[in-house]
Every structure is written in structure tokens, then in C-alpha cells.
Write a protein that holds these residues in place. Sequence first.
Motif, mmCIF file in Angstrom:
data_model
loop_
_atom_site.group_PDB
_atom_site.id
_atom_site.type_symbol
_atom_site.label_atom_id
_atom_site.label_comp_id
_atom_site.label_asym_id
_atom_site.label_seq_id
_atom_site.Cartn_x
_atom_site.Cartn_y
_atom_site.Cartn_z
ATOM 1 N N PHE A 293 -7.101 -6.690 -6.265
ATOM 2 C CA PHE A 293 -8.348 -7.064 -6.995
ATOM 3 C C PHE A 293 -8.199 -8.107 -8.038
ATOM 4 O O PHE A 293 -9.290 -8.874 -8.543
ATOM 5 C CB PHE A 293 -8.876 -5.589 -7.739
ATOM 6 C CG PHE A 293 -10.252 -5.636 -8.244
ATOM 7 C CD1 PHE A 293 -11.152 -5.754 -7.389
ATOM 8 C CD2 PHE A 293 -10.382 -5.592 -9.705
ATOM 9 C CE1 PHE A 293 -12.727 -5.877 -7.963
ATOM 10 C CE2 PHE A 293 -11.729 -5.790 -10.313
ATOM 11 C CZ PHE A 293 -12.849 -5.915 -9.516
ATOM 12 N N SER B 101 -13.525 -0.323 -6.344
ATOM 13 C CA SER B 101 -12.786 -0.968 -7.372
ATOM 14 C C SER B 101 -13.596 -0.930 -8.529
ATOM 15 O O SER B 101 -14.775 -1.426 -8.431
ATOM 16 C CB SER B 101 -12.471 -2.395 -7.134
ATOM 17 O OG SER B 101 -11.705 -2.544 -5.582
ATOM 18 N N GLY C 290 -3.431 7.093 -2.457
ATOM 19 C CA GLY C 290 -2.362 5.992 -2.007
ATOM 20 C C GLY C 290 -0.909 6.583 -1.507
ATOM 21 O O GLY C 290 -0.383 6.018 -0.577
ATOM 22 N N PHE D 257 1.068 -1.338 0.166
ATOM 23 C CA PHE D 257 0.097 -0.165 0.034
ATOM 24 C C PHE D 257 0.914 1.122 -0.086
ATOM 25 O O PHE D 257 0.493 2.099 -0.759
ATOM 26 C CB PHE D 257 -0.738 0.076 1.297
ATOM 27 C CG PHE D 257 -2.275 0.828 0.886
ATOM 28 C CD1 PHE D 257 -2.226 1.923 0.416
ATOM 29 C CD2 PHE D 257 -3.475 0.361 1.489
ATOM 30 C CE1 PHE D 257 -3.633 2.376 0.060
ATOM 31 C CE2 PHE D 257 -4.481 0.811 1.267
ATOM 32 C CZ PHE D 257 -4.628 2.168 0.582
ATOM 33 N N PHE E 95 -9.351 -2.937 1.344
ATOM 34 C CA PHE E 95 -8.827 -1.690 0.941
ATOM 35 C C PHE E 95 -8.393 -2.036 -0.632
ATOM 36 O O PHE E 95 -8.902 -1.516 -1.729
ATOM 37 C CB PHE E 95 -7.704 -1.123 1.547
ATOM 38 C CG PHE E 95 -7.963 -0.380 2.797
ATOM 39 C CD1 PHE E 95 -8.866 0.565 2.783
ATOM 40 C CD2 PHE E 95 -7.488 -0.757 4.102
ATOM 41 C CE1 PHE E 95 -9.153 1.459 3.745
ATOM 42 C CE2 PHE E 95 -7.679 -0.014 5.029
ATOM 43 C CZ PHE E 95 -8.632 1.263 5.158
ATOM 44 N N SER F 219 -9.907 -0.057 -4.389
ATOM 45 C CA SER F 219 -8.737 0.330 -5.151
ATOM 46 C C SER F 219 -8.550 1.532 -5.586
ATOM 47 O O SER F 219 -7.547 2.172 -5.880
ATOM 48 C CB SER F 219 -8.493 -0.735 -6.350
ATOM 49 O OG SER F 219 -9.383 -0.676 -7.255
ATOM 50 N N PRO G 31 1.410 2.092 -4.229
ATOM 51 C CA PRO G 31 -0.073 2.232 -4.135
ATOM 52 C C PRO G 31 -0.905 1.852 -5.211
ATOM 53 O O PRO G 31 -1.905 1.538 -5.440
ATOM 54 C CB PRO G 31 -0.318 3.537 -3.631
ATOM 55 C CG PRO G 31 0.984 4.292 -3.998
ATOM 56 C CD PRO G 31 2.065 3.165 -4.046
ATOM 57 N N LEU G 32 -0.195 2.138 -6.505
ATOM 58 C CA LEU G 32 -0.837 1.850 -7.896
ATOM 59 C C LEU G 32 -1.160 0.560 -8.102
ATOM 60 O O LEU G 32 -1.960 0.008 -8.801
ATOM 61 C CB LEU G 32 -0.160 2.565 -9.079
ATOM 62 C CG LEU G 32 -0.216 3.993 -9.244
ATOM 63 C CD1 LEU G 32 0.758 4.851 -10.114
ATOM 64 C CD2 LEU G 32 -1.795 4.495 -9.443
ATOM 65 N N GLU H 13 -1.539 -2.002 -5.406
ATOM 66 C CA GLU H 13 -1.971 -2.544 -4.463
ATOM 67 C C GLU H 13 -3.606 -3.068 -5.053
ATOM 68 O O GLU H 13 -3.882 -4.157 -4.865
ATOM 69 C CB GLU H 13 -2.202 -1.473 -3.267
ATOM 70 C CG GLU H 13 -2.651 -2.126 -2.046
ATOM 71 C CD GLU H 13 -3.927 -1.735 -1.498
ATOM 72 O OE1 GLU H 13 -4.446 -2.273 -0.543
ATOM 73 O OE2 GLU H 13 -4.631 -1.180 -2.197
ATOM 74 N N GLY H 14 -3.940 -1.981 -5.554
ATOM 75 C CA GLY H 14 -5.604 -2.291 -6.042
ATOM 76 C C GLY H 14 -5.447 -3.586 -7.042
ATOM 77 O O GLY H 14 -6.458 -4.218 -7.149
ATOM 78 N N LEU I 231 -9.314 4.057 -3.833
ATOM 79 C CA LEU I 231 -8.740 5.006 -2.990
ATOM 80 C C LEU I 231 -7.282 4.996 -2.861
ATOM 81 O O LEU I 231 -6.517 5.913 -2.933
ATOM 82 C CB LEU I 231 -9.003 4.502 -1.571
ATOM 83 C CG LEU I 231 -8.485 5.193 -0.419
ATOM 84 C CD1 LEU I 231 -8.767 6.653 -0.272
ATOM 85 C CD2 LEU I 231 -8.697 4.563 1.032
ATOM 86 N N SER I 232 -6.780 3.952 -3.374
ATOM 87 C CA SER I 232 -4.968 3.765 -3.357
ATOM 88 C C SER I 232 -4.728 4.328 -4.603
ATOM 89 O O SER I 232 -3.669 5.144 -4.913
ATOM 90 C CB SER I 232 -4.626 2.372 -3.149
ATOM 91 O OG SER I 232 -5.278 1.692 -4.120
ATOM 92 N N HIS I 233 -5.365 4.479 -5.778
ATOM 93 C CA HIS I 233 -5.111 4.990 -6.834
ATOM 94 C C HIS I 233 -5.144 6.478 -6.789
ATOM 95 O O HIS I 233 -4.355 7.167 -7.439
ATOM 96 C CB HIS I 233 -6.244 4.647 -7.926
ATOM 97 C CG HIS I 233 -5.725 3.572 -8.874
ATOM 98 N ND1 HIS I 233 -5.043 3.721 -10.036
ATOM 99 C CD2 HIS I 233 -5.489 2.170 -8.804
ATOM 100 C CE1 HIS I 233 -4.568 2.612 -10.806
ATOM 101 N NE2 HIS I 233 -5.193 1.638 -9.953
ATOM 102 N N PHE J 299 -2.271 8.210 1.753
ATOM 103 C CA PHE J 299 -3.172 7.380 2.802
ATOM 104 C C PHE J 299 -2.071 6.162 3.074
ATOM 105 O O PHE J 299 -2.377 5.437 4.177
ATOM 106 C CB PHE J 299 -4.516 7.144 2.022
ATOM 107 C CG PHE J 299 -5.221 6.365 3.077
ATOM 108 C CD1 PHE J 299 -6.027 6.803 3.964
ATOM 109 C CD2 PHE J 299 -5.551 4.958 2.800
ATOM 110 C CE1 PHE J 299 -7.065 5.909 4.667
ATOM 111 C CE2 PHE J 299 -6.342 4.190 3.475
ATOM 112 C CZ PHE J 299 -7.025 4.729 4.274
#
Lengths: 254, 390
Positions: A78, B331, B88, A66, B76, B81, A70-71, A73-74, B83-85, B91
Motif C-alpha cells: 500500500f 486498506s 495474515g 504475506f 490483497f 491490507s 503479514p503485518l 505486506e499491506g 485482511l493481512s493485519h 490466511f
Amino acid sequence: MEILWFVVFAALLAGYFALEGFDLGVGLLLPVLGRTRENRDRMVAAMAPYVLANEVWLVAVAGTLFGVYPLLEGEVLFGLYPLVVAMLLSWVLRDAGLWFRRRLDGRRWRGFWDAMIAFGSLGLSFCWGMALFAAATGFESPAVHPLGVLLGVVVSGLFALHGWMFLAWRTPGVFGGTRSGRALLVSGMAAALPVVALLAGAMPYLLAHSAPASTLNVLSLMALPFAPVMVGAQVWVWRTFRPGKDAVRLPSFF
Amino acid sequence: MDVLDLARTQFAVTGSLHFLFVVLTLGLAPLVAIMHTRWARSGKPLHEQMTRFWGQIYVINYALGIVTGLVMEFQFGLSWSGLSHYAGDVFGAPLAMETLVAFFLESTFLGLWIFGWRRLPKWAHVACIWVVTLTAYASAFFIMVANSYLQNPVGSVFRNGRMELVDFFALLTNKSLVFSYPHVIGAGLFTGGMVLVGASAYQLWRRTQDLEFFTASLRTGVVTAGIGILVTISFGYAQFAGVAEGKFGNSGLAATALGLMIESGQYLALVVLLGMWPLVRSLHRRRWAHPILMVMTPLPFALAILGWIAREVGRQPWMIWERLSVADAMSPGLTSGMITTSLVGFVAVLGLLAIVDYVLIARAIRRGPQRLALGAAADADEPRSPALSY
């Protein structure tokens, strides 16, 4: 700075496989080597003092993911959605089994939670193999791919071997073998091999997707001073619970 | 419910479950550390018993704190996702600090404390529970830093389509943080104190054999609960200076939760400070009070959840106040099938485990401080097997 944080991230993930690998391996072996309740108690007691210090490496991996990527992580979590959910549930059940198994005395109670430890360890080990395959293919492969399943079997096998090696080191002779710390180190490296290969391949991609310098600087300033304490605490765990007389104390809290 | 509602429900349910266990951890950790220190200094069996009994309640409770926390951390990436985009880089920093440093140390030292009984030198063992306490408080701090950023996004600028961190210190001095963190800590102490009070009242009501033990626990609980609720209420009101304008204007649920928390918190404070504090020396003899004290035990937990509902529902529809909506933070590609399956899985598993955990805590309280598993001597209840049997 990107390279430093890549090394931290890689060390945490590889460390997780080398350390938590034997906890999961012992969990996998519970139905095999732990036919009697006494043997299962000994197996769990052997790994119990390490579990909290080992599983937390993955929590740190997720936090670093994270903070540093951060880019991604999702994208990563996901992209692995069904696997991550299955892994979380497996992890939760394995942990619940460890914490709950000795809280009541009944035979069926302990048997049920021992089954949860084995089931959770299997689910987590197997899904790790599938997740590594999915990550290696850039999340493009179908959810269940023959090679992913094969890697799941390989990772579970490596963890089981590592778990057996751990038992042979910590409780010499009790489960059919005696191994040195060096042998345990080798099996730990073998357990980490698949993820190290993935990290080596993903290195350029990870470096290119690091958080900006301002974020990495803050993280370095805040986190790195604690690195010696964190390493020291881990070393202290291994020194305190090394094999020897009284290595497996019964009753253990887990 | 649409996908967004389901994802929000998942976060709300798992987050509330998590906090129910965290709030007690925050309250019990320093109490157990103090008990252990007193035992190390005095060597008295009563202090050993208190450390082991309340330490055992602490770790049984902690188990659910961990497993619910794991689900929180990964959610998260699973559901939010966006939020981290978007943020991030900002946060992610406090979250990374929480997991990489604070929780890493907390978990490692807790393992040393639980399994280090009769292995570690006396004062090293005491140091472990203090590190556990300190890192638990640091964990709570970094989580509140992250949450306060969502309430009031400071220390960052919008550049190239994302939020970029420019001033980490501003995150640590966020006006949404400086009063809410002590408020949470106060709530933790109040909860921990009330659990000691409720459990001791139950044992005293049943005419326990361990009269000295539960009298001492009751007093510790009353004093702690009083300190806790004073801190909670004073920092609770102080928070209003940092609340965004209009936060409670457009949500019925948030405003109701806020009102209910404040009203009942004030009545509870009256009971604790004007009723229990003055009677602290004699409360253990006043049998009429014991059922009342038992009934009060769940209230701090309920108030803590109301507080989070006010803070989080009040932030809607924003993920980051006036910057990023929850709909945009979700997401992309999350389907109703995915979220429903994971929601059912998480809620069923964590919900059942939470019930089992509370039954185990209640049972540990009923059994009292005899034959404790935590810190038991080797082979205390196992049939001793001859060394040559394997």
C-alpha cells in the motif's frame, strides 16, 4: 526460525533481481540490439526458456511476504501503491508481449508486441529502482524523488548490462560479445546489489515483524521439504538450455 | 460508487477474468498430460498432433491465467491490507504455500515443457506436464483453503487483536473446503471437456480434413465433460452441508446466481449424460448436433462465474464470516482516486488482453492441427540463414 525465513525471503528477492534482471535487460535492449525482426527473434528466443522460471521468483516473494511478514505486506504494497500498479501493468504487458508476439505472422503484430516487451521491461526496471528508494526511506519520501529516479536509472542500467552479458553467454558473438558463465554470475550479483543492500538494512525491522512461531512452523513443515525439488527444477532449466549448438532454436514458442 | 464498492468491483472483475482462464487450465492440463503420455507410449502421429494442438490451446489460455493471477496476488496488499493485519498469520500460510511451492514449480516445469521439445528425454518431458498438472491442482487446493477460511474461519483463535493460527490441519479439513474443492475441479474438467467438444464440433461441421483427429478429440471431450459434470453436481449439492446459515438469505444477487447455476447446470447435465454420452461413438457423424455443441461451449464458463458470484457475494458484508467485514478489511487511506485509476488500468489492460487471447484461441482452433508452433522443429518456418552470417 525468523532468521531462516528471512534468509529464504532475501534469497528469493535477490534471486529475482539476479535472474529476472537479465530477462528485463534483454527486453530493454530489444530496440537497441534488435533493429531487425530476425535479431529480435534471436534475442527473445535466447531468454524465452528462462522467463517462466525467473519471473516466478517475484510471485514467491509476494507469497512469502504475506505468509512470513503479514503485518508488512499491506504496509509495503500500500505504501508503494502507484508504483505497484505501474509495475504490475508493466509486467503484464511484458508477459503479454512474449506470449503473443509469435501467435500471428504479421510484421506489425510482432512489432507491436516487441514494443510492449521493451516498454514493459523499462517500466518494471525503472519502477524497481524507485520502489527500492521508497522502501529504503520508509515510504516517507514523495512519490517522485530525484534520488528515486536516479536509482531507477541505475537499476535499469544494471539490468541492461546483465541482459547484454546473458546474450554474450548464451549466443556468443551474435550481439557483439562472448562472455563466460562466470561473467554472467558477476553481472547477476551486480544486478542484485541494490536490493541486497536494502535487505541488509531492513533485516532487524523484518525480523521484528515476522509472523508468530505457530505460523512459521507450519510454513517450514509444509514448504521446506519441497526446497530441494524447487532448486533441482531451477538447475534443470539451466542445464537443459545451456549454450552450445542449437542454443537458440528458431522458431521459439515466444 | 464509494471507495469500498470500487475496490470490491476491482476484485470481482479481475477475479472473474482470472477464473475464466484458470477453469480451462484445470480442465486441459490433465487431458494434455494424458495425450502426451499416450504419444510417448504409442509413438503415433495422431497422439503427437493431439498433444501439440491441445497443448498449444492450453498454453495460449495459460498466458492470461498468469497475468490476471499476478494482479490478484498483489491486490490483497493494495486494497485489502486490513485482511493481512487481522488474519495474515492464518490466511497468509496457504497463500504462501500456493505461490512459494505450487506455482513456483508449476511455472518452472511449464517452461521446461514448452521449450523442452526435442531437447528433453521423452519420459522426462512427459513428467514435466504431469508435474505442471499436479502443481496446478495443488495451487487450486491452497487457494480454496484460503477462500474457505474466509467462508468459515476455523483453526485459529483471536488473540492480541489478531487471528492466530492454532491448527493448520483444521484449515485443510474445513467443511467449507472438502466439497467445494472437488466441485471446482469437476467444473474445470467439464469446461475442458466442453472446449474439446465445441472445437471439434466446429471443425467437423466445416468438414475438416483432419477427421480422425477431431473425432478422437470429440470423444475425449464428451467423456471428460460427462465425468466433470457428474463430479461438479454431486459435490455441488454436498456443499450445502457446509454452507453457513443465512448465507443466501440477505443477498438477492447471490441467491439469483446460485439458482441460475443450479437450474442450468442440471439441464446441461441432462444433455451431456443422456444426450451426448450415449451417442459418443456416433456424434461425429451427426451434423445436426454440431451447431448445438458449438453453442454450448461458453456455458461452463458462465456457470463457473455464477458459482463464484454466489459464493463470494453470499459472504457479504463479511470478508471473514462474522469476524471481519469487507469495510474493515479495506486498506485504510485508500482513496477514490487511487482505486479508480488502478481499476481503469487493470480492467482496460486485462480486458483487452483477454479478448485478444480468446481471438487467438479461436484462430488456433480454426487453423487446426497443421503447422503448430508448439514443439515445431527448428527452422520450420524461418528462412534458414547461413551459419556465417553473424
